[in-house]
Design an enzyme around this catalytic site. Sequence first.
Site, PDB file in Angstrom:
ATOM      1  N   ASP A 231     -10.748   2.661   4.454  1.00  0.00           N
ATOM      2  CA  ASP A 231     -11.001   1.226   4.258  1.00  0.00           C
ATOM      3  C   ASP A 231     -12.505   0.981   4.092  1.00  0.00           C
ATOM      4  O   ASP A 231     -12.915  -0.099   3.661  1.00  0.00           O
ATOM      5  CB  ASP A 231     -10.494   0.426   5.475  1.00  0.00           C
ATOM      6  CG  ASP A 231      -9.239  -0.382   5.168  1.00  0.00           C
ATOM      7  OD1 ASP A 231      -8.967  -0.619   3.965  1.00  0.00           O
ATOM      8  OD2 ASP A 231      -8.547  -0.773   6.123  1.00  0.00           O
TER       9      ASP A 231
ATOM     10  N   LYS B 156       0.838  -1.206   0.000  1.00  0.00           N
ATOM     11  CA  LYS B 156       0.000   0.000   0.000  1.00  0.00           C
ATOM     12  C   LYS B 156       0.871   1.253   0.000  1.00  0.00           C
ATOM     13  O   LYS B 156       0.620   2.207  -0.730  1.00  0.00           O
ATOM     14  CB  LYS B 156      -0.937  -0.016   1.227  1.00  0.00           C
ATOM     15  CG  LYS B 156      -2.041  -1.070   1.099  1.00  0.00           C
ATOM     16  CD  LYS B 156      -2.778  -1.336   2.398  1.00  0.00           C
ATOM     17  CE  LYS B 156      -3.720  -2.530   2.232  1.00  0.00           C
ATOM     18  NZ  LYS B 156      -4.397  -2.932   3.465  1.00  0.00           N
TER      19      LYS B 156
ATOM     20  N   GLN C 191      -4.437  -1.821   9.932  1.00  0.00           N
ATOM     21  CA  GLN C 191      -4.361  -3.116   9.247  1.00  0.00           C
ATOM     22  C   GLN C 191      -4.880  -4.239  10.150  1.00  0.00           C
ATOM     23  O   GLN C 191      -4.448  -4.381  11.297  1.00  0.00           O
ATOM     24  CB  GLN C 191      -2.901  -3.387   8.826  1.00  0.00           C
ATOM     25  CG  GLN C 191      -2.701  -4.654   8.024  1.00  0.00           C
ATOM     26  CD  GLN C 191      -3.336  -4.584   6.634  1.00  0.00           C
ATOM     27  OE1 GLN C 191      -3.314  -3.564   5.944  1.00  0.00           O
ATOM     28  NE2 GLN C 191      -3.930  -5.686   6.196  1.00  0.00           N
TER      29      GLN C 191
END
Length: 290
Positions: A119, A52, A96
């Site tokens: 997200d 990412k 994460q």
Amino acid sequence: MQLLDGKKTAAEIKIEVAEEIKRLKSNGGKIPHLVAVLVGNNGASITYVDAKIAACKLVGMKSTIVRLNDTVTEKELLKKVDELNKDKDVDGFIVQLPLPKHINEKKVTEAIRPTKDVDGFHPSNIGKMMLNLPTFLPATPFGILQLIERYNIETNGKHCVVIGRSSIVGSPIANLMSRNSYPGNCTVTLTHSRTVNLAEITKTADILIVALGKPHFIKPEMVKDGVVIFDVGITRIADKSKKSGYKLYGDVDFEAVKDKASFITPVPGGVGPMTIVSLLKNTLLAAKDK
Ligand code: NAD
């Protein structure tokens, strides 16, 4: 069979994102900034976060990794989330997953300010998605929608079968595929571990989205000719012949199934790269919406 090339499509989208960032910059705007919070030393999580961050660099987006030890307490992590919520320089951030067992993932997800939740996991953003209101779509489902659009795949009136009901992939993509828009307008069947006669259902799928995390689970006898397949699964299996020490497996037995499919994503190089560019697109949106 036509390959749904996520790597190539993601590269095209990255160029578009990079151009938009350049435009923002030349108009005196701020460069979007993504922060990734990484807790502990989970090998897969480190790989995902590194990918990412590398993608951010490639498109000229500012990025920061916040690394926390796996002994971090829930309170300390929530404090970090609060800091990032308040930091005006941060447009969007992700924590994460998975988190260590002593930390409540739901609590952390809910603590992220919805306008920075790139997200798309916050209940408020999931609610907006359900109501078809503008919001950040969860990155993997968003990536699948973009592949459908870029390859002009017909979805109207099709039977879409989704395997797996996770809140980050299966459930949201099932909702999105049933929406009254394109991509969408499918009749959707959401299947899971308690589904009876799964193969009877998958055989009726025009579009099959597989997200269960079981390597090579889908075999040719489970699909019909002409099916469109999105393989979300990624499982690492130790393989000494690989430099990394492991090989990635999708949920679909690609070699055995590919000739029956009209379109199919490979693993790796299918849905994975699309997930990453979706995160970039969400961050760009977060920066522009300020
Ligand atoms: P999960 O691991 O949280 O849940 C698995 C789901 O599969 C559950 O809903 C369960 O009911 C269902 N399931 C399990 N066994 C089944 C069976 N025999 N028949 C039918 N359904 C069954 O799901 P997840 O987090 O969506 O992850 C699924 C896979 O996708 C994993 O391999 C994960 O690594 C991968 N993944 C990939 C990306 C990407 O960017 N490509 C993103 C997220 C997840």
